[in-house]
Design a protein around this motif. Structure first.
Motif, PDB file in Angstrom:
ATOM      1  N   CYS A 145      49.551  34.721  40.316  1.00 44.18           N
ATOM      2  CA  CYS A 145      49.523  35.116  41.724  1.00 44.18           C
ATOM      3  C   CYS A 145      49.047  33.910  42.533  1.00 44.18           C
ATOM      4  CB  CYS A 145      48.588  36.302  41.921  1.00 44.18           C
ATOM      5  SG  CYS A 145      48.467  36.878  43.631  1.00 44.18           S
ATOM      6  N   PRO A 146      49.778  33.504  43.568  1.00 43.13           N
ATOM      7  CA  PRO A 146      49.448  32.257  44.258  1.00 43.13           C
ATOM      8  C   PRO A 146      48.415  32.361  45.380  1.00 43.13           C
ATOM      9  CG  PRO A 146      51.493  33.135  45.111  1.00 43.13           C
ATOM     10  CD  PRO A 146      51.054  34.072  44.020  1.00 43.13           C
ATOM     11  N   ALA A 147      47.979  33.566  45.735  1.00 45.73           N
ATOM     12  CA  ALA A 147      47.068  33.721  46.869  1.00 45.73           C
ATOM     13  C   ALA A 147      46.021  34.783  46.577  1.00 45.73           C
ATOM     14  CB  ALA A 147      47.850  34.089  48.128  1.00 45.73           C
ATOM     15  N   SER A 148      44.879  34.644  47.215  1.00 43.41           N
ATOM     16  CA  SER A 148      43.833  35.656  47.117  1.00 43.41           C
ATOM     17  C   SER A 148      44.164  36.828  48.035  1.00 43.41           C
ATOM     18  CB  SER A 148      42.482  35.059  47.506  1.00 43.41           C
ATOM     19  OG  SER A 148      42.105  34.024  46.612  1.00 43.41           O
ATOM     20  N   GLY A 149      43.642  37.999  47.690  1.00 37.61           N
ATOM     21  CA  GLY A 149      43.933  39.158  48.518  1.00 37.61           C
ATOM     22  C   GLY A 149      43.114  40.370  48.156  1.00 37.61           C
ATOM     23  N   LEU A 150      43.430  41.474  48.840  1.00 37.15           N
ATOM     24  CA  LEU A 150      42.724  42.742  48.672  1.00 37.15           C
ATOM     25  C   LEU A 150      43.694  43.810  48.190  1.00 37.15           C
ATOM     26  CD1 LEU A 150      40.313  44.733  49.263  1.00 37.15           C
ATOM     27  CD2 LEU A 150      41.270  44.945  51.584  1.00 37.15           C
ATOM     28  N   MET A 162      44.984  55.694  38.849  1.00 39.09           N
ATOM     29  CA  MET A 162      44.007  54.611  38.958  1.00 39.09           C
ATOM     30  C   MET A 162      44.120  53.603  37.826  1.00 39.09           C
ATOM     31  SD  MET A 162      40.312  55.927  40.323  1.00 39.09           S
ATOM     32  CE  MET A 162      39.647  54.336  39.826  1.00 39.09           C
ATOM     33  N   LYS A 163      44.388  54.093  36.625  1.00 38.26           N
ATOM     34  CA  LYS A 163      44.399  53.199  35.472  1.00 38.26           C
ATOM     35  C   LYS A 163      45.463  52.111  35.591  1.00 38.26           C
ATOM     36  CE  LYS A 163      47.395  56.208  32.637  1.00 38.26           C
ATOM     37  NZ  LYS A 163      48.563  55.295  32.673  1.00 38.26           N
ATOM     38  N   ASP A 164      46.570  52.443  36.232  1.00 38.93           N
ATOM     39  CA  ASP A 164      47.644  51.463  36.376  1.00 38.93           C
ATOM     40  C   ASP A 164      47.283  50.382  37.378  1.00 38.93           C
ATOM     41  OD1 ASP A 164      49.986  52.637  34.722  1.00 38.93           O
ATOM     42  OD2 ASP A 164      49.286  54.335  35.890  1.00 38.93           O
ATOM     43  N   VAL A 165      46.673  50.773  38.491  1.00 41.98           N
ATOM     44  CA  VAL A 165      46.229  49.783  39.472  1.00 41.98           C
ATOM     45  C   VAL A 165      45.108  48.936  38.890  1.00 41.98           C
ATOM     46  CG1 VAL A 165      45.251  49.439  41.763  1.00 41.98           C
ATOM     47  CG2 VAL A 165      46.946  51.235  41.394  1.00 41.98           C
ATOM     48  N   GLN A 166      44.198  49.578  38.173  1.00 43.55           N
ATOM     49  CA  GLN A 166      43.091  48.840  37.574  1.00 43.55           C
ATOM     50  C   GLN A 166      43.594  47.802  36.576  1.00 43.55           C
ATOM     51  OE1 GLN A 166      39.622  49.319  38.471  1.00 43.55           O
ATOM     52  NE2 GLN A 166      39.738  47.276  37.541  1.00 43.55           N
ATOM     53  N   ALA A 167      44.595  48.161  35.812  1.00 43.76           N
ATOM     54  CA  ALA A 167      45.165  47.214  34.848  1.00 43.76           C
ATOM     55  C   ALA A 167      45.770  46.016  35.566  1.00 43.76           C
ATOM     56  CB  ALA A 167      46.218  47.906  33.991  1.00 43.76           C
ATOM     57  N   LEU A 168      46.448  46.259  36.688  1.00 43.30           N
ATOM     58  CA  LEU A 168      47.021  45.166  37.471  1.00 43.30           C
ATOM     59  C   LEU A 168      45.917  44.285  38.052  1.00 43.30           C
ATOM     60  CD1 LEU A 168      49.325  43.690  38.913  1.00 43.30           C
ATOM     61  CD2 LEU A 168      49.234  45.448  40.700  1.00 43.30           C
ATOM     62  N   VAL A 169      44.903  44.920  38.607  1.00 46.33           N
ATOM     63  CA  VAL A 169      43.785  44.162  39.179  1.00 46.33           C
ATOM     64  C   VAL A 169      43.111  43.309  38.110  1.00 46.33           C
ATOM     65  CG1 VAL A 169      41.483  44.372  40.198  1.00 46.33           C
ATOM     66  CG2 VAL A 169      43.375  45.760  41.081  1.00 46.33           C
ATOM     67  N   ASP A 170      42.872  43.891  36.949  1.00 43.45           N
ATOM     68  CA  ASP A 170      42.216  43.147  35.862  1.00 43.45           C
ATOM     69  C   ASP A 170      43.045  41.941  35.442  1.00 43.45           C
ATOM     70  OD1 ASP A 170      40.186  44.991  35.919  1.00 43.45           O
ATOM     71  OD2 ASP A 170      40.892  46.114  34.167  1.00 43.45           O
ATOM     72  N   LYS A 171      44.351  42.113  35.395  1.00 41.02           N
ATOM     73  CA  LYS A 171      45.240  41.006  35.021  1.00 41.02           C
ATOM     74  C   LYS A 171      45.157  39.885  36.052  1.00 41.02           C
ATOM     75  CE  LYS A 171      50.145  39.912  34.344  1.00 41.02           C
ATOM     76  NZ  LYS A 171      51.530  40.451  34.349  1.00 41.02           N
ATOM     77  N   HIS A 182      38.942  44.313  45.086  1.00 43.38           N
ATOM     78  CA  HIS A 182      39.502  45.632  44.765  1.00 43.38           C
ATOM     79  C   HIS A 182      38.561  46.706  45.287  1.00 43.38           C
ATOM     80  CE1 HIS A 182      40.582  48.847  41.544  1.00 43.38           C
ATOM     81  NE2 HIS A 182      41.336  48.975  42.617  1.00 43.38           N
ATOM     82  N   GLU A 183      39.092  47.576  46.119  1.00 47.29           N
ATOM     83  CA  GLU A 183      38.313  48.673  46.676  1.00 47.29           C
ATOM     84  C   GLU A 183      38.965  49.997  46.287  1.00 47.29           C
ATOM     85  OE1 GLU A 183      35.525  48.494  48.222  1.00 47.29           O
ATOM     86  OE2 GLU A 183      35.376  46.398  48.866  1.00 47.29           O
ATOM     87  N   THR A 184      38.154  50.938  45.806  1.00 48.75           N
ATOM     88  CA  THR A 184      38.631  52.271  45.471  1.00 48.75           C
ATOM     89  C   THR A 184      37.951  53.276  46.399  1.00 48.75           C
ATOM     90  OG1 THR A 184      38.895  51.643  43.145  1.00 48.75           O
ATOM     91  CG2 THR A 184      38.837  53.990  43.647  1.00 48.75           C
ATOM     92  N   LEU A 185      38.760  54.072  47.095  1.00 56.46           N
ATOM     93  CA  LEU A 185      38.214  55.054  48.020  1.00 56.46           C
ATOM     94  C   LEU A 185      38.049  56.395  47.314  1.00 56.46           C
ATOM     95  CD1 LEU A 185      39.114  52.863  50.060  1.00 56.46           C
ATOM     96  CD2 LEU A 185      39.754  54.732  51.612  1.00 56.46           C
ATOM     97  N   PRO A 186      36.826  56.883  47.187  1.00 58.23           N
ATOM     98  CA  PRO A 186      36.593  58.167  46.539  1.00 58.23           C
ATOM     99  C   PRO A 186      37.285  59.304  47.280  1.00 58.23           C
ATOM    100  CG  PRO A 186      34.536  56.936  46.759  1.00 58.23           C
ATOM    101  CD  PRO A 186      35.558  56.223  47.582  1.00 58.23           C
ATOM    102  N   GLY A 187      38.022  60.124  46.545  1.00 60.34           N
ATOM    103  CA  GLY A 187      38.664  61.294  47.117  1.00 60.34           C
ATOM    104  C   GLY A 187      39.952  61.030  47.861  1.00 60.34           C
TER     105      GLY A 187
END
Length: 219
Positions: A145-150, A162-171, A182-187
């Motif tokens: 990934c060439p740039a930083s982001g949120l 969630m697990k799929d997004v988390q796996a992408l974020v971890d990679k 990485h921000e996760t909004l409860p509910g």
């Protein structure tokens, strides 16, 4: 918020465009959710992201992908929509040749398109991906990934677990030279029902933090 029509790969594209008063202000391109499921540039989150960037002095464009609203053409399962996004960014840049950098923000399907676009455009210095559909589309092109982001996601999202997004974020976090917040909004569900204000506050705070470091926008 001028209404604009500009040329895309398959005909005209409809957009809303707000130029900055500063010639060197960065550009923000906002990409809407899936056209086959009601996604348009008037989606509430897209609308709010647009004004979030406007308030921070960016030159901002949101537009309808091909076949949506007054945009010509037909849905192309991502390939054509990526070409639309590239044409939209080209169009803005012709009017702002002195702009220092670019940001891309996308919601769901638009996040997938946006991440592909940033791989092709070295001037992109930041991104916001809201509910990136990591279980529905292949994100393996982000190597690296060439740039930083949120990346923002809801923990009650039944469309994208969630697990799929988390796996992408971890990679992505394992890559050197960039920082992925990485921000996760409860509910929050996939559409951030009743949580749009919280979502926009997170996004705004992130952009403010990055701008403080980058020092790019002349207010």
């Amino acid at each position: 918020m001028p209404e604009v029509i500009f040329n895309g790969p398959e005909g005209r594209l409809e957009g809303r465009y707000q130029p900055s008063k500063s010639k060197t202000a960065p550009i923000a391109l906002i990409l809407h959710p899936h056209p086959r499921f009601g996604g348009t540039m008037n989606n509430q989150i897209i609308y709010e992201l647009y004004y979030m960037y406007v308030k921070r002095g960016f030159t901002v464009l949101r537009f309808n992908f091909r076949g949506v609203g007054r945009s010509q053409g037909t849905f192309d399962h991502g390939a054509g929509e990526l070409s639309d996004a590239a044409a939209a960014l080209d169009w803005v840049q012709t009017f702002h040749p002195d702009s220092r950098g670019c940001w891309i923000a996308g919601f769901s399907f638009g996040a997938w398109i946006g991440m592909q676009l940033l791989m092709r455009r070295p001037e992109v210095e930041g991104f916001i991906s809201v509910a990136p559909p990591a279980n529905l589309y292949d994100f393996s092109f982000l190597a690296p990934c060439p740039a930083s982001g949120l990346m923002v996601h809801g923990d009650a999202d039944k469309v994208v677990p969630m697990k799929d997004v988390q796996a992408l974020v971890d990679k992505l976090k394992a890559q050197k030279g960039i920082t992925i917040d990485h921000e996760t909004l409860p509910g929050a569900n996939h559409f951030f029902a009743d949580q749009t204000d919280t979502l926009l506050e997170l996004c705004g705070n992130y952009v403010d933090k990055r701008l403080e470091v980058l020092g790019k926008v002349e207010m």
